[in-house]
Design a protein around this motif. Structure first.
Motif, short mmCIF file in Angstrom:
data_model
loop_
_atom_site.label_atom_id
_atom_site.label_comp_id
_atom_site.label_asym_id
_atom_site.label_seq_id
_atom_site.Cartn_x
_atom_site.Cartn_y
_atom_site.Cartn_z
N CYS A 152 0.84 -1.19 0.00
CA CYS A 152 0.00 0.00 0.00
C CYS A 152 0.88 1.24 0.00
CB CYS A 152 -0.92 0.01 1.23
SG CYS A 152 -0.05 0.28 2.80
N MET A 153 0.25 2.36 -0.26
CA MET A 153 0.89 3.65 -0.01
C MET A 153 0.48 4.03 1.41
SD MET A 153 2.77 4.40 -2.53
CE MET A 153 3.21 6.11 -2.22
N PHE A 154 1.47 4.14 2.28
CA PHE A 154 1.27 4.38 3.71
C PHE A 154 1.50 5.88 3.93
CE2 PHE A 154 2.11 4.44 8.16
CZ PHE A 154 1.70 3.24 8.71
N THR A 155 0.44 6.60 4.29
CA THR A 155 0.51 8.05 4.41
C THR A 155 0.44 8.49 5.86
OG1 THR A 155 -0.54 8.27 2.24
CG2 THR A 155 -0.53 10.23 3.66
N THR A 156 1.39 9.34 6.23
CA THR A 156 1.43 9.93 7.57
C THR A 156 1.38 11.45 7.40
OG1 THR A 156 3.85 9.90 7.45
CG2 THR A 156 2.79 8.06 8.61
N PHE A 157 1.29 12.14 8.53
CA PHE A 157 1.23 13.60 8.49
C PHE A 157 2.27 14.17 9.44
CE2 PHE A 157 -0.28 17.75 9.94
CZ PHE A 157 -0.43 18.39 8.72
N SER A 158 2.92 15.23 8.97
CA SER A 158 3.87 15.97 9.77
C SER A 158 3.48 17.44 9.72
CB SER A 158 5.28 15.79 9.20
OG SER A 158 6.15 16.79 9.67
N ALA A 159 3.39 18.08 10.88
CA ALA A 159 3.03 19.50 10.92
C ALA A 159 4.04 20.33 10.13
CB ALA A 159 2.96 19.98 12.36
N HIS A 160 5.27 19.88 10.08
CA HIS A 160 6.33 20.62 9.37
C HIS A 160 6.29 20.37 7.86
CE1 HIS A 160 10.53 21.23 7.93
NE2 HIS A 160 10.39 22.34 8.62
N ASP A 161 6.13 19.10 7.45
CA ASP A 161 6.23 18.74 6.02
C ASP A 161 4.91 18.41 5.36
OD1 ASP A 161 9.04 19.02 6.00
OD2 ASP A 161 9.27 17.01 6.85
N GLY A 162 3.83 18.33 6.11
CA GLY A 162 2.54 17.94 5.54
C GLY A 162 2.44 16.43 5.39
N PHE A 163 1.72 16.00 4.37
CA PHE A 163 1.51 14.58 4.14
C PHE A 163 2.74 13.96 3.48
CE2 PHE A 163 -2.81 16.30 4.15
CZ PHE A 163 -3.39 15.48 5.11
N GLY A 164 3.04 12.73 3.90
CA GLY A 164 4.13 11.97 3.30
C GLY A 164 3.67 10.55 3.06
N SER A 165 3.92 10.03 1.87
CA SER A 165 3.51 8.67 1.54
C SER A 165 4.70 7.88 1.05
CB SER A 165 2.43 8.68 0.43
OG SER A 165 1.29 9.36 0.85
N ARG A 166 4.65 6.60 1.33
CA ARG A 166 5.69 5.69 0.86
C ARG A 166 5.08 4.30 0.71
NH1 ARG A 166 4.60 7.73 5.43
NH2 ARG A 166 6.49 8.91 5.67
N PRO A 167 5.58 3.49 -0.26
CA PRO A 167 5.06 2.13 -0.39
C PRO A 167 5.56 1.27 0.75
CG PRO A 167 6.80 2.54 -2.00
CD PRO A 167 6.59 3.83 -1.26
#
Length: 162
Positions: free
Chosen positions: A20-35
Motif C-alpha cells: 500500500c501507499m502508507f501516508t502519515t502527516f507531519s506538521a512541518h512537512d505535511g503529508f508523506g507517503s511511501r510504499p
C-alpha cells in the motif's frame, strides 16, 4: 456480525495486493507517503508493518497517529483506502511470527536487528471500489450508459466502519 463482514472485505482486498501507499502527516512537512508491504492482517482487522525505528515515519506517527493506507490493483480494478490509528510496537513474538525473507532485504540481521520495529494500524474506516468484472463487462456497461443515459454499473463501492 457486521464488523466481521467488514473485516473480511478489508482482509480480502488488502491481502490480494499486499503493498500500500502508507501516508502519515507531519506538521512541518505535511503529508508523506511511501510504499509499504503489509506483513500481516489479523482477524480483528489490525494491519501490521515492519519499519526502521528511526525512520521519519516513526517520528510522524509518534506525533500524529492518524494514517491513511491506499491499496490499488488496477489489473483487477479494485481499490481500497483505510483510515486508522497507528502505533509503534516492539513485540519480539510478532516480529518472529510475521517475518518473511523479503524483510531481510532491509533488515539483514532479521528479527535481531535493533532498528526493527512494528507498526500496528487499527482501522477506523475503509472505503473500497470493486469492479473486478472483466474489462469487457465494464466496457459494455459504460457503452450501455452512454446509449441509455443511465449511470454505468461499475461494481461495488462502499464505506465501512470498524
Amino acid at each position: 456480525m457486521k464488523n466481521e463482514k467488514n473485516i473480511a472485505i478489508l482482509k480480502d482486498m488488502a491481502e490480494s495486493v499486499r503493498t500500500c501507499m502508507f501516508t502519515t502527516f507531519s506538521a512541518h512537512d505535511g503529508f508523506g507517503s511511501r510504499p509499504m508491504g503489509t506483513a500481516k492482517i489479523e482477524d480483528d482487522g489490525s494491519l501490521w508493518f515492519y519499519t526502521n525505528e528511526y525512520s521519519p515515519k516513526t517520528k510522524e506517527i509518534s506525533k500524529d497517529e492518524q494514517v491513511l493506507l491506499a491499496y490499488s490493483d488496477p489489473g483487477k480494478n479494485t481499490y481500497l483506502t483505510v483510515k486508522g490509528k497507528a502505533e509503534l510496537v516492539d513485540d519480539a513474538v510478532r516480529k518472529e511470527a510475521y517475518f518473511s525473507p523479503f524483510i531481510k532485504t532491509w533488515f539483514p540481521d532479521g528479527i535481531e536487528d535493533p532498528r526493527l520495529i512494528l507498526i500496528k494500524v487499527t482501522p477506523e474506516e475503509a472505503e473500497y471500489w470493486d469492479a473486478s468484472a472483466s474489462k469487457i463487462v465494464v466496457l459494455f456497461s459504460m457503452l450501455k450508459a452512454v446509449v441509455t443515459g443511465d449511470t454505468p454499473d461499475l461494481g461495488k463501492h462502499d464505506t465501512i466502519k470498524f
